[in-house]
Design a protein around this motif. Structure first.
Motif, PDB file in Angstrom:
ATOM      1  N   ASP A  27       0.356   0.321  -2.701  1.00 23.68           N
ATOM      2  CA  ASP A  27      -0.103   0.091  -1.904  1.00 23.68           C
ATOM      3  C   ASP A  27      -0.447  -0.325  -1.107  1.00 23.68           C
ATOM      4  O   ASP A  27      -0.239   1.435  -0.342  1.00 23.68           O
ATOM      5  CB  ASP A  27       0.974  -1.307  -1.656  1.00 23.68           C
ATOM      6  CG  ASP A  27       0.255  -2.245  -1.369  1.00 23.68           C
ATOM      7  OD1 ASP A  27      -1.286  -2.591  -1.128  1.00 23.68           O
ATOM      8  OD2 ASP A  27       1.584  -3.585  -1.054  1.00 23.68           O
ATOM      9  N   TYR A  28      -1.156  -0.106  -0.155  1.00 20.72           N
ATOM     10  CA  TYR A  28      -2.090   0.061   1.410  1.00 20.72           C
ATOM     11  C   TYR A  28      -1.073  -0.415   2.750  1.00 20.72           C
ATOM     12  O   TYR A  28      -0.209  -1.786   2.422  1.00 20.72           O
ATOM     13  CB  TYR A  28      -3.504  -0.429   1.753  1.00 20.72           C
ATOM     14  CG  TYR A  28      -4.039   0.148   2.450  1.00 20.72           C
ATOM     15  CD1 TYR A  28      -4.542   1.753   2.920  1.00 20.72           C
ATOM     16  CD2 TYR A  28      -4.053  -0.474   3.753  1.00 20.72           C
ATOM     17  CE1 TYR A  28      -5.313   1.518   3.770  1.00 20.72           C
ATOM     18  CE2 TYR A  28      -4.500   0.224   5.224  1.00 20.72           C
ATOM     19  CZ  TYR A  28      -5.295   1.423   4.679  1.00 20.72           C
ATOM     20  OH  TYR A  28      -5.516   2.297   5.647  1.00 20.72           O
ATOM     21  N   SER A  29      -0.837   0.440   3.407  1.00 24.21           N
ATOM     22  CA  SER A  29       0.471  -0.073   4.773  1.00 24.21           C
ATOM     23  C   SER A  29      -0.803  -0.288   5.911  1.00 24.21           C
ATOM     24  O   SER A  29      -1.742   0.869   6.461  1.00 24.21           O
ATOM     25  CB  SER A  29       1.652   0.564   4.763  1.00 24.21           C
ATOM     26  OG  SER A  29       2.157   0.351   6.529  1.00 24.21           O
ATOM     27  N   TRP A  55       7.538   0.991  -0.192  1.00 26.00           N
ATOM     28  CA  TRP A  55       7.114  -0.322  -0.268  1.00 26.00           C
ATOM     29  C   TRP A  55       7.475  -1.096   0.906  1.00 26.00           C
ATOM     30  O   TRP A  55       7.760  -1.977   1.335  1.00 26.00           O
ATOM     31  CB  TRP A  55       6.605  -1.156  -1.055  1.00 26.00           C
ATOM     32  CG  TRP A  55       5.625  -0.534  -2.651  1.00 26.00           C
ATOM     33  CD1 TRP A  55       4.392   0.445  -1.496  1.00 26.00           C
ATOM     34  CD2 TRP A  55       5.300  -1.087  -3.374  1.00 26.00           C
ATOM     35  NE1 TRP A  55       3.675   0.358  -2.522  1.00 26.00           N
ATOM     36  CE2 TRP A  55       4.210  -0.341  -3.941  1.00 26.00           C
ATOM     37  CE3 TRP A  55       6.159  -2.005  -4.251  1.00 26.00           C
ATOM     38  CZ2 TRP A  55       3.200  -1.069  -5.051  1.00 26.00           C
ATOM     39  CZ3 TRP A  55       5.196  -2.270  -5.583  1.00 26.00           C
ATOM     40  CH2 TRP A  55       4.166  -1.903  -5.610  1.00 26.00           C
ATOM     41  N   SER A  96      -0.107  -0.772   8.847  1.00 29.99           N
ATOM     42  CA  SER A  96       1.107   0.229   9.631  1.00 29.99           C
ATOM     43  C   SER A  96       1.266   1.323   9.344  1.00 29.99           C
ATOM     44  O   SER A  96       1.064   2.014  10.728  1.00 29.99           O
ATOM     45  CB  SER A  96       2.761  -0.225   9.660  1.00 29.99           C
ATOM     46  OG  SER A  96       2.508  -1.715  10.204  1.00 29.99           O
ATOM     47  N   TYR A  97       0.741   1.656   8.626  1.00 28.27           N
ATOM     48  CA  TYR A  97       1.049   3.643   8.319  1.00 28.27           C
ATOM     49  C   TYR A  97      -0.715   4.510   7.736  1.00 28.27           C
ATOM     50  O   TYR A  97      -0.149   5.619   8.297  1.00 28.27           O
ATOM     51  CB  TYR A  97       2.159   3.613   6.940  1.00 28.27           C
ATOM     52  CG  TYR A  97       3.261   4.103   7.463  1.00 28.27           C
ATOM     53  CD1 TYR A  97       4.127   4.750   8.044  1.00 28.27           C
ATOM     54  CD2 TYR A  97       4.435   2.444   7.502  1.00 28.27           C
ATOM     55  CE1 TYR A  97       5.681   4.492   7.926  1.00 28.27           C
ATOM     56  CE2 TYR A  97       5.445   2.392   7.534  1.00 28.27           C
ATOM     57  CZ  TYR A  97       6.165   3.366   7.887  1.00 28.27           C
ATOM     58  OH  TYR A  97       7.387   2.878   8.289  1.00 28.27           O
ATOM     59  N   ARG A 155       2.823  -4.850   4.214  1.00 23.08           N
ATOM     60  CA  ARG A 155       1.388  -4.119   3.261  1.00 23.08           C
ATOM     61  C   ARG A 155       1.057  -5.377   2.494  1.00 23.08           C
ATOM     62  O   ARG A 155       1.251  -6.553   2.354  1.00 23.08           O
ATOM     63  CB  ARG A 155       2.713  -3.363   2.779  1.00 23.08           C
ATOM     64  CG  ARG A 155       3.406  -4.168   1.240  1.00 23.08           C
ATOM     65  CD  ARG A 155       4.236  -3.516   0.430  1.00 23.08           C
ATOM     66  NE  ARG A 155       5.002  -3.514  -0.818  1.00 23.08           N
ATOM     67  CZ  ARG A 155       5.000  -4.184  -1.616  1.00 23.08           C
ATOM     68  NH1 ARG A 155       3.375  -4.462  -2.228  1.00 23.08           N
ATOM     69  NH2 ARG A 155       6.015  -4.999  -2.209  1.00 23.08           N
ATOM     70  N   TYR A 156      -0.317  -4.712   2.009  1.00 23.62           N
ATOM     71  CA  TYR A 156      -1.646  -5.770   1.751  1.00 23.62           C
ATOM     72  C   TYR A 156      -0.950  -6.445   0.111  1.00 23.62           C
ATOM     73  O   TYR A 156      -2.053  -7.099   0.324  1.00 23.62           O
ATOM     74  CB  TYR A 156      -3.006  -5.018   1.738  1.00 23.62           C
ATOM     75  CG  TYR A 156      -3.096  -4.704   2.781  1.00 23.62           C
ATOM     76  CD1 TYR A 156      -2.589  -4.473   4.048  1.00 23.62           C
ATOM     77  CD2 TYR A 156      -4.541  -3.683   3.002  1.00 23.62           C
ATOM     78  CE1 TYR A 156      -2.841  -4.356   5.532  1.00 23.62           C
ATOM     79  CE2 TYR A 156      -5.109  -3.284   3.871  1.00 23.62           C
ATOM     80  CZ  TYR A 156      -4.590  -4.040   5.447  1.00 23.62           C
ATOM     81  OH  TYR A 156      -5.353  -3.577   6.625  1.00 23.62           O
ATOM     82  N   ASP A 158       7.265  -1.335   4.597  1.00 22.89           N
ATOM     83  CA  ASP A 158       6.670  -1.969   5.561  1.00 22.89           C
ATOM     84  C   ASP A 158       6.641  -3.635   4.945  1.00 22.89           C
ATOM     85  O   ASP A 158       5.584  -3.937   3.859  1.00 22.89           O
ATOM     86  CB  ASP A 158       4.639  -1.536   5.077  1.00 22.89           C
ATOM     87  CG  ASP A 158       3.614  -2.243   5.975  1.00 22.89           C
ATOM     88  OD1 ASP A 158       4.108  -3.017   6.724  1.00 22.89           O
ATOM     89  OD2 ASP A 158       2.512  -1.617   5.994  1.00 22.89           O
TER      90      ASP A 158
END
Length: 264
Positions: free
Chosen positions: A166-168, A180, A170-171, A186-187, A183
């Motif tokens: 998944d995309y974060s 996961w 914040s990171y 996360r998206y 965050d």
């Protein structure tokens, strides 16, 4: 001091200046983005009009100055991408690509790699390649110009390169399932969207081939990229808003086509 030079270029935009003249922004291969003054181009008999149409590619003979306006003296080997002028949808995607490039690159900074990438994108759109996908590819690959370099190769924490991911925001990149929990915001992107975003980050325009993406996945990709640009880039381009509005038109037209015919 001005020098008379030949350079390949792509017309980004033009605006009227004084009574008969125009200022034209051109992305040149050798000198980056430059503003050019063209005298008399608004006159009915001007021979320069064809050389400054939007999306035109040509070899320009010009006085190149390190500061201030440059001056076009002549142009040759003109190529007009006619579908970009006659199709409002293709025109919108091409305009957005040029606007994004204009925002990403400083004036006067040469970048032949970006120049040729944009040229290929415009030709691909004109030849019928899916413009939504081409725009997405460019949006992913131009992010580093805005100081944003997402980690698409694997997990930002442990380096794992096998999903699910998944995309974060914040990171600044992908997180594997094991991380996961780091965050909560996360998206929650679909794995299909993540797959294509990873692909878009490395695909070469020279080896593009055919990329078929379902409409649902396109919407998911669009959502993720919009979130990245809103959170990390922060630019608001009129050309992007116009594309968003076009999608609304498309949905309305689709609904209209699927409505049952009226009866007396």
């Amino acid at each position: 001091m001005a020098e008379l030079q030949d350079t390949e270029g792509i017309v980004i935009s033009a605006r009227n200046y004084r009574e008969n003249d125009r200022l034209v922004k051109i992305f040149t291969e050798r000198y980056g983005k430059r503003m050019f003054f063209i005298k008399g181009t608004r006159k009915a008999n001007s021979k320069s009009k064809a050389a400054i149409l939007p999306f035109t590619t040509a070899t320009y003979i010009a006085d190149i100055k390190d500061e201030g306006l440059c001056f076009i003296r002549d142009a040759k080997d003109l190529v007009h991408l006619n579908h970009l002028h006659t199709d409002i949808f293709l025109n919108a995607y091409a305009t957005y690509i040029l606007s994004l490039a204009d925002a990403a690159l400083e004036d006067g900074r040469p970048d032949p790699t970006l120049f040729h990438k944009i040229k290929q994108l415009l030709f691909e759109i004109d030849e019928g390649t899916d413009p939504e996908i081409l725009v997405n590819i460019f949006e992913v690959q131009v992010l580093p110009y805005f100081g944003v370099a997402p980690e698409w190769r694997g997990c930002r924490i442990c380096g794992n390169t096998t999903g699910p991911f998944d995309y974060s925001g914040s990171y600044g990149g992908l997180l594997c399932r094991e991380h996961w929990g780091l965050d909560q915001h996360r998206y929650h992107a679909s794995q299909r969207a993540i797959y294509f975003l990873r692909l878009f980050s490395v695909v070469s325009m020279d080896k593009l081939g055919t990329i078929n993406v379902k409409d649902e996945t396109k919407r998911e990709i669009r959502t993720v990229l919009d979130m990245i640009y809103d959170e990390s880039v922060g630019i608001k381009l009129k050309s992007k808003r116009f594309i968003d509005q076009m999608h609304t038109w498309g949905n309305m037209l689709t609904e209209k086509r699927t409505d049952p015919p009226e009866t007396d």
